[in-house]
Design an enzyme around this catalytic site. Structure first.
Site, PDB file in Angstrom:
ATOM      1  N   ARG A 155       4.042 -12.957   9.746  1.00  0.00           N
ATOM      2  CA  ARG A 155       4.920 -11.837  10.312  1.00  0.00           C
ATOM      3  C   ARG A 155       6.216 -11.672  10.305  1.00  0.00           C
ATOM      4  NH1 ARG A 155       1.004  -6.628  11.682  1.00  0.00           N
ATOM      5  NH2 ARG A 155       3.325  -6.409  11.802  1.00  0.00           N
TER       6      ARG A 155
ATOM      7  N   GLU B  76       0.310  -1.181   0.117  1.00  0.00           N
ATOM      8  CA  GLU B  76       0.314   0.018  -0.226  1.00  0.00           C
ATOM      9  C   GLU B  76       0.387   1.214  -0.371  1.00  0.00           C
ATOM     10  OE1 GLU B  76      -3.723  -0.204   2.388  1.00  0.00           O
ATOM     11  OE2 GLU B  76      -2.364  -2.186   3.411  1.00  0.00           O
TER      12      GLU B  76
ATOM     13  N   LYS C 218       2.079   0.789  10.421  1.00  0.00           N
ATOM     14  CA  LYS C 218       2.452   2.455   9.391  1.00  0.00           C
ATOM     15  C   LYS C 218       1.793   3.398  10.616  1.00  0.00           C
ATOM     16  CE  LYS C 218       3.012   0.669   4.892  1.00  0.00           C
ATOM     17  NZ  LYS C 218       2.751   0.560   3.772  1.00  0.00           N
TER      18      LYS C 218
END
Length: 557
Positions: free
Chosen positions: A263, A36, A273
């Site tokens: 992850r 993204e 983020k």
């Protein structure tokens, strides 16, 4: 041999091998990395990058770089450019640069078809009501009062949404699936919301934007991605991913297969983020590429290498369950690579002057020293030597015990690539601080001169810099940004409470003149101190060097 190779496969590779064995044509393999563009890539992303591009290399299959640009409120071209630069720096090549926004027309068309089939409807409830009606996994959800509205009415409203005739939040398009499903993602998820914000690629064209779950799988399908690999947090989204695909799939195409891996969480770092954005916005760091940030650009600026990051990811492996990776493993990987490639130079970060009284005042000579003893092709260089030099203040004591193998009054040490010197006396200021050390040297003891004196053994060897030729440098010493291993582990405590306010120390020292020609990509070992790299803040008047890692390694592989 085949059995040994099979055992060495990670679980994702095994899935692919099984698919190939069950009839999937190898020419149909295609992977993607779908970031993204709402922030800079961080250390956690490197795992997904290495997995996807690594599979592309292993199977000689194309890998797309697809920007998931479905939220214009948070996306910027700066982030697109930084992501591309990071992937290039890591050494990976993508087949195509694509954007979810490339498919907005197709996604809209498919959404209209779903409305026509009675599989989607326009809901006029606020998002808070929709969330409340979903209840929880142990209680059936409540149907929206608009769930059974006429198809023609939903079609008309959806077109008006697209045309910008309603305000943000006034309504949304939802898939009609199952409000009683134990999987919350299947409880009539929102497919489109109204966002009247300019898009960095499509400008003002769209007033509605697709949600991630709707856009992601369909984009995979459009690109004919064979294996859609994502982090474990999307495991519960897989049924929805597959349901959406079922609405558009035809038997002549490849059906993308979503599979999840753990992850990567690294101690003393945060990778949200939103939290990284807060560090930047509140001035805790100087930007996304601050060397204390876990972003790829921050790690690069700090002096990490692509090879060290790739080796770290390989050591971590591909797991099915999340765990916390010790940051010392990352630092170990960095040291291991830098030890092979970094040029050894002499720099003094906490200098004190030393005068060799019996060395001629007007004399200077150039001494030969190796560039990197770990690299036989690295060669040697010349460093200047003169009567006055700088050494580390910590390398001298007036009095010391037998375990102190550096310089003390009456004691001898060898200067790296140079002579043996003996400390004779010191000069101090009015506060008792040593300002100058006076020493003598053995003229016949120069390293490599072949004399008997040059072979004389002393226990200590010091690095140094000729004062006459010294290059002033600014040294930025970076420590961990947080004081605890998992700063965001406790939800009730703001992660900012664990900021290390001494994470950056700035000092001034001297280096040998060869560093004047250093580039931003050159890596150095300041001998006996640590690994360093030139910072982009450097100017003709002030050279700045960032510490990458220390020489000492606390990790036990």
């Amino acid at each position: 041999m085949e059995e040994e190779e099979k055992k060495s496969l990670n679980f994702i590779e095994q899935i692919i091998e099984d698919d190939l064995a069950n009839g999937l044509d190898m020419s149909k393999l295609r992977f993607r990395f779908p970031p993204e563009p709402n922030g800079y890539l961080h250390i956690g992303h490197t795992k997904a990058i290495c997995i996807n591009f690594g599979l592309g290399q292993k199977y000689n299959a194309p890998v797309n770089l697809r920007f998931d640009d479905t939220n214009p409120a948070k996306e910027e071209q700066e982030f697109v450019d930084s992501i591309k630069a990071d992937i290039d720096w890591l050494g990976f090549k993508y087949d195509q640069e694509l954007y979810t926004s490339d498919y907005f027309e197709q996604l809209y068309f498919w959404a209209v078809e779903m409305i026509k089939q009675g599989k989607a409807y326009v809901d006029e409830q606020p998002s808070e009501d929709i969330t409340a009606q979903r209840k929880n996994p142990f209680e059936e959800g409540i149907n929206s009062p608009f769930r059974d509205r006429p198809i023609e009415e939903s079609l008309e409203l959806f077109e008006k949404m697209k045309n910008g005739e309603f305000e943000e939040g006034a309504m949304s398009l939802r898939a009609k699936i199952d409000m009683a499903s134990p999987n919350m993602n299947m409880r009539d998820p929102v497919m489109y919301r109204i966002l009247k914000k300019p898009h960095h690629r499509t400008s003002e064209k769209w007033k509605i934007y697709p949600m991630y779950d709707w856009a992601h799988g369909e984009s995979d399908y459009i690109e004919q991605i064979s294996h859609s690999l994502c982090s474990l947090e999307f495991e519960n989204h897989r049924p929805l991913y597959e349901w959406y695909l079922d609405q558009v799939y035809n038997n002549e195409s490849v059906a993308p297969k979503q599979r999840e891996f753990a992850r990567m969480n690294v101690s003393y770092m945060v990778t949200s983020k939103r939290k990284l954005q807060r560090l930047v916005a509140e001035g805790v760091t100087t930007g996304w590429d601050d060397p204390r940030m876990p972003t790829i650009s921050g790690l690069r600026r700090k002096g990490y290498t692509p090879a060290s990051i790739k080796n770290f990811i390989e050591r971590v492996g591909v797991a099915k369950r999340e765990n916390l990776i010790d940051i010392q493993l990352l630092e170990f990987s960095v040291r291991e690579d830098l030890n092979k490639v970094a040029t050894r130079v002499m720099a003094v970060v906490n200098p004190v002057k030393l005068i060799i009284e019996n060395y001629p005042e007007d004399k200077e000579e150039w001494l030969e020293t190796e560039n990197n003893p770990e690299d036989e092709n690295a060669g040697t260089r010349q460093v200047p030597f003169s009567r006055e030099i700088y050494i580390e203040r910590e390398d001298f004591q007036e009095e010391a015990d037998k375990k102190f193998f550096r310089l003390k009054l009456g004691g001898e040490v060898r200067l790296k690539a140079g002579y043996i010197i003996k400390a004779e006396r010191v000069e101090k200021d009015d506060k008792g601080q040593i300002t100058t050390i006076y020493a003598t040297y053995d003229e016949d003891s120069k390293s490599g001169s072949g004399t008997e004196a040059s072979l004389r053994k002393v226990k200590g060897t010091l690095h140094w810099v000729s004062a006459k030729h010294a290059l002033p440098i600014e040294i930025r010493t970076y420590e961990r940004l947080f004081t605890t291993e998992q700063p965001d582990a406790v939800k009730e405590v703001d992660f900012m409470e664990f900021i290390n306010h001494q994470s950056l120390r700035v000092s001034h020292g001297f280096a040998e003149p060869s560093l004047k020609d250093a580039t931003l990509d050159d890596h150095f070992q300041f001998q006996r101190i640590g690994y360093y790299i030139k910072d982009r803040d450097s100017s003709d008047d002030q050279l700045v060097f960032n510490r990458t890692v220390t020489l000492k390694d606390g990790y036990k592989p």
